[in-house]
Design an enzyme around this catalytic site. Structure first.
Site, PDB file in Angstrom:
ATOM      1  N   GLY A 139       5.556   3.455   0.436  1.00 42.97           N
ATOM      2  CA  GLY A 139       6.177   4.346  -0.558  1.00 42.97           C
ATOM      3  C   GLY A 139       5.339   4.279  -1.810  1.00 42.97           C
ATOM      4  O   GLY A 139       4.125   4.420  -1.748  1.00 42.97           O
TER       5      GLY A 139
ATOM      6  N   SER B 114       0.841  -1.188   0.000  1.00 43.97           N
ATOM      7  CA  SER B 114       0.000   0.000   0.000  1.00 43.97           C
ATOM      8  C   SER B 114       0.874   1.235   0.000  1.00 43.97           C
ATOM      9  O   SER B 114       2.098   1.151   0.055  1.00 43.97           O
ATOM     10  CB  SER B 114      -0.903  -0.001   1.229  1.00 43.97           C
ATOM     11  OG  SER B 114      -0.124   0.284   2.369  1.00 43.97           O
ATOM     12  N   LYS B 115       0.201   2.357  -0.056  1.00 38.06           N
ATOM     13  CA  LYS B 115       0.866   3.655  -0.134  1.00 38.06           C
ATOM     14  C   LYS B 115       1.914   3.829   0.984  1.00 38.06           C
ATOM     15  O   LYS B 115       2.930   4.482   0.787  1.00 38.06           O
ATOM     16  CB  LYS B 115      -0.225   4.734  -0.009  1.00 38.06           C
ATOM     17  CG  LYS B 115       0.211   6.102  -0.407  1.00 38.06           C
ATOM     18  CD  LYS B 115       0.057   6.327  -1.897  1.00 38.06           C
ATOM     19  CE  LYS B 115       0.590   7.696  -2.282  1.00 38.06           C
ATOM     20  NZ  LYS B 115       0.972   7.786  -3.660  1.00 38.06           N
ATOM     21  N   ARG B 116       1.645   3.223   2.144  1.00 37.89           N
ATOM     22  CA  ARG B 116       2.606   3.458   3.227  1.00 37.89           C
ATOM     23  C   ARG B 116       3.945   2.762   2.976  1.00 37.89           C
ATOM     24  O   ARG B 116       4.908   2.966   3.688  1.00 37.89           O
ATOM     25  CB  ARG B 116       1.994   3.107   4.589  1.00 37.89           C
ATOM     26  CG  ARG B 116       1.964   1.670   4.920  1.00 37.89           C
ATOM     27  CD  ARG B 116       1.043   1.359   6.070  1.00 37.89           C
ATOM     28  NE  ARG B 116       0.515   0.044   5.866  1.00 37.89           N
ATOM     29  CZ  ARG B 116       1.197  -1.077   6.098  1.00 37.89           C
ATOM     30  NH1 ARG B 116       2.412  -1.027   6.599  1.00 37.89           N
ATOM     31  NH2 ARG B 116       0.662  -2.249   5.843  1.00 37.89           N
TER      32      ARG B 116
ATOM     33  N   ASP C  75       2.904   6.771  -9.272  1.00 33.72           N
ATOM     34  CA  ASP C  75       4.118   6.902  -8.439  1.00 33.72           C
ATOM     35  C   ASP C  75       5.327   6.364  -9.202  1.00 33.72           C
ATOM     36  O   ASP C  75       6.386   6.985  -9.219  1.00 33.72           O
ATOM     37  CB  ASP C  75       4.009   6.072  -7.152  1.00 33.72           C
ATOM     38  CG  ASP C  75       2.999   6.633  -6.161  1.00 33.72           C
ATOM     39  OD1 ASP C  75       2.665   7.816  -6.287  1.00 33.72           O
ATOM     40  OD2 ASP C  75       2.554   5.869  -5.288  1.00 33.72           O
TER      41      ASP C  75
END
Ligand code: GLU
Length: 489
Positions: free
Chosen positions: A262, A258-260, A268
């Protein structure tokens, strides 16, 4: 292999609520590859019935990201096709028709329970310590005529499917095999909401049927929805498509990516400088393999050997180091002209305009060829090429310490003298001059190469020195060596 008797038609059916996660991109990719590998159709359906979460920007980005990856769809949103509309919000009348049919056939019913009542039922179930089985079927026996009367009186309802009270719902997943659910754990799911919008379950089934979907290939977070869908197909009297649930993608250290962690979205990775070819290749191998040792593969090669049989049922780990390595590999494979364009675009941002005046295309192309094997990102190209145009402003500390040691000054003098005499500055000629200095003055090539490399480029690593010097040019090379001499011993 097509185990469906119908022509292959697969879909990517995103809900435009946020960015395109790599998991979603992989789902789109597998559907795309499967369609292309079998001469089938890949279509894009926008699942936009959750109006509260709908996001116009997300939709625009989604189209952009899919196109950037090269996953063009044959039919669907922005593309059209005979089985549209491809936006669920434009298909409300179709869902309404099917709901009407289910109600008339006594396969579904109106439920008038308020949110408060549903919350109470849930709380009581939780408190009892028994399994939370969901809705208690309070309205299941309200007849259609009674329900219509209540609706006319202004009451509001949702419509629920009548799920069998016992027995099992079984389906075959092409990746995981047979999956069995006890009907007692499935409650009477809502198919039409109070606002008259369908739920995901109903819309998905109705659309997959009318859009003639042969295979439903989606992330395995949807597997628990599938028995509900199978029951809906049964209730509607339709044959279900073949289901394939793709393994979850885990972050390197475990846990769902997930986004956490990176970067997690296609955008992205694009911003970080990854090539679309890299991402396609990398995502294809997250849960599938070509059946041999190949790792670096083009989209065409993937299409050639893609098959559902080799999709793994176990989770796949997202290895960013491998992604980086793969990007380097795809840069090596990409066309020089692509890199040339990039270099031309980025150089003016890095070096002063005058240093680029009169620089030929041939020289730029040569630089591209020299650096191509040394970069992992296209964005690294211009910074690495800068010293071909401007003298280094500083020297890498470690490299200078090692190169400018005792004896380097004397060596640099010998080289300057040798280079000044040259009439041509071609790579081989420069190499010849260095070798001659070695022989005449009894030196090892390494003693010459290191101080000169650092003096000319400012760093200890880079392409072959003689080629580098040839590209920088005779006068400039000599000037740079002289400039570094005060640092030598
Ligand atoms: N709209 C769902 C999603 O956002 C689609 C799930 C499916 O493929 O059925 O992923």
């Amino acid at each position: 292999m097509n185990t469906s008797k119908n022509p292959i038609r697969v879909r990517f059916a995103p809900s435009p609520t946020g960015y395109l996660h790599v998991g979603g991109a992989r789902t789109a990719l597998y559907n795309y590859l499967f369609a292309k590998a079998n001469g089938g159709t890949f279509y894009l359906r926008v699942e936009d019935t959750d109006r509260k979460r709908f996001n116009e920007d997300a939709l625009r980005d989604l189209f952009r990201d899919l196109r950037w990856l090269g996953l063009d769809w044959d039919e669907g949103a922005e593309q059209g096709g005979e089985l549209g509309p491809y936006y669920q919000s434009e298909r409300l009348n179709i869902y309404a028709e099917e709901v009407k049919r289910l109600l008339e056939d006594d396969k579904a019913y109106h439920c008038f329970c308020s949110e408060e009542r549903l919350a109470e039922v849930r709380a009581a179930q939780e408190k009892s310590g028994q399994a939370v089985t969901g809705y208690d079927r309070h309205c299941r026996n309200i007849s259609l005529s009674e329900a219509q009367q209540r609706l006319e009186n202004g009451e509001k309802s949702v419509v629920r499917l009548k799920v069998p009270l016992d027995g099992t719902t079984v389906f075959h997943d092409q990746i995981r095999g047979e999956i069995v659910y006890q009907n007692t754990v499935l409650d009477d799911l809502v198919i039409l909401k109070r606002d008259k919008f369908p739920t995901y379950h109903l819309a998905s089934v109705v659309d997959d049927y009318y859009m003639q979907t042969s295979h439903v290939m989606r992330g395995d977070e949807w597997i628990s929805s599938t028995p509900k869908h199978v029951l809906l197909y049964d209730a509607l009297g339709w044959e279900a498509p073949i289901f394939c649930h793709l393994p979850v993608i885990l972050a390197a250290g475990g846990g769902k990516l997930s986004k956490r962690h990176g970067a997690a979205s296609v955008g992205d990775f694009r911003d970080l400088g990854y090539l679309p070819e890299t991402l396609v290749n990398f995502l294809a191998l997250l849960g599938w393999n070509p059946g041999d040792e190949r790792e670096v593969m083009s989209k065409e090669e993937l299409i050639e050997c893609f098959s559902i049989d080799r999709i793994s049922p176990t989770s796949a780990a997202f290895d960013e180091k491998k992604l980086l390595w793969m990007n380097g590999q795809h840069i090596r494979l990409s066309d020089d002209s692509l890199l040339l364009e990039k270099l031309k675009e980025d150089l003016p941002e890095i070096v002063p305009e005058e240093s680029l005046e009169g620089v030929s295309n041939a020289k730029l192309l040569h630089i591209v060829q020299v650096l191509k094997s040394r970069i992992n990102f296209l964005n690294d190209l211009a910074p690495m090429a800068a010293y071909f145009f401007v003298a280094p402003q500083e020297y890498d500390e470690k490299a200078a310490k090692r190169a400018f040691r005792e004896g380097s000054l004397e060596v640099s003098e010998l080289i300057i003298n040798a280079l000044e005499e040259l009439d041509s500055f071609e790579t081989e000629v420069v190499e010849g001059a260095f070798k001659k200095v070695c022989e005449t003055h009894n030196r090892k090539l390494g003693q010459l190469v290191h101080p000169i490399r650092v003096a000319v480029s400012g760093t200890g690593v880079g392409p072959g020195l003689f080629e580098l010097l040839s590209l920088v040019g005779q006068k400039e090379v000599i000037a740079r060596i002289k400039k570094a001499q005060p640092l030598m011993q």
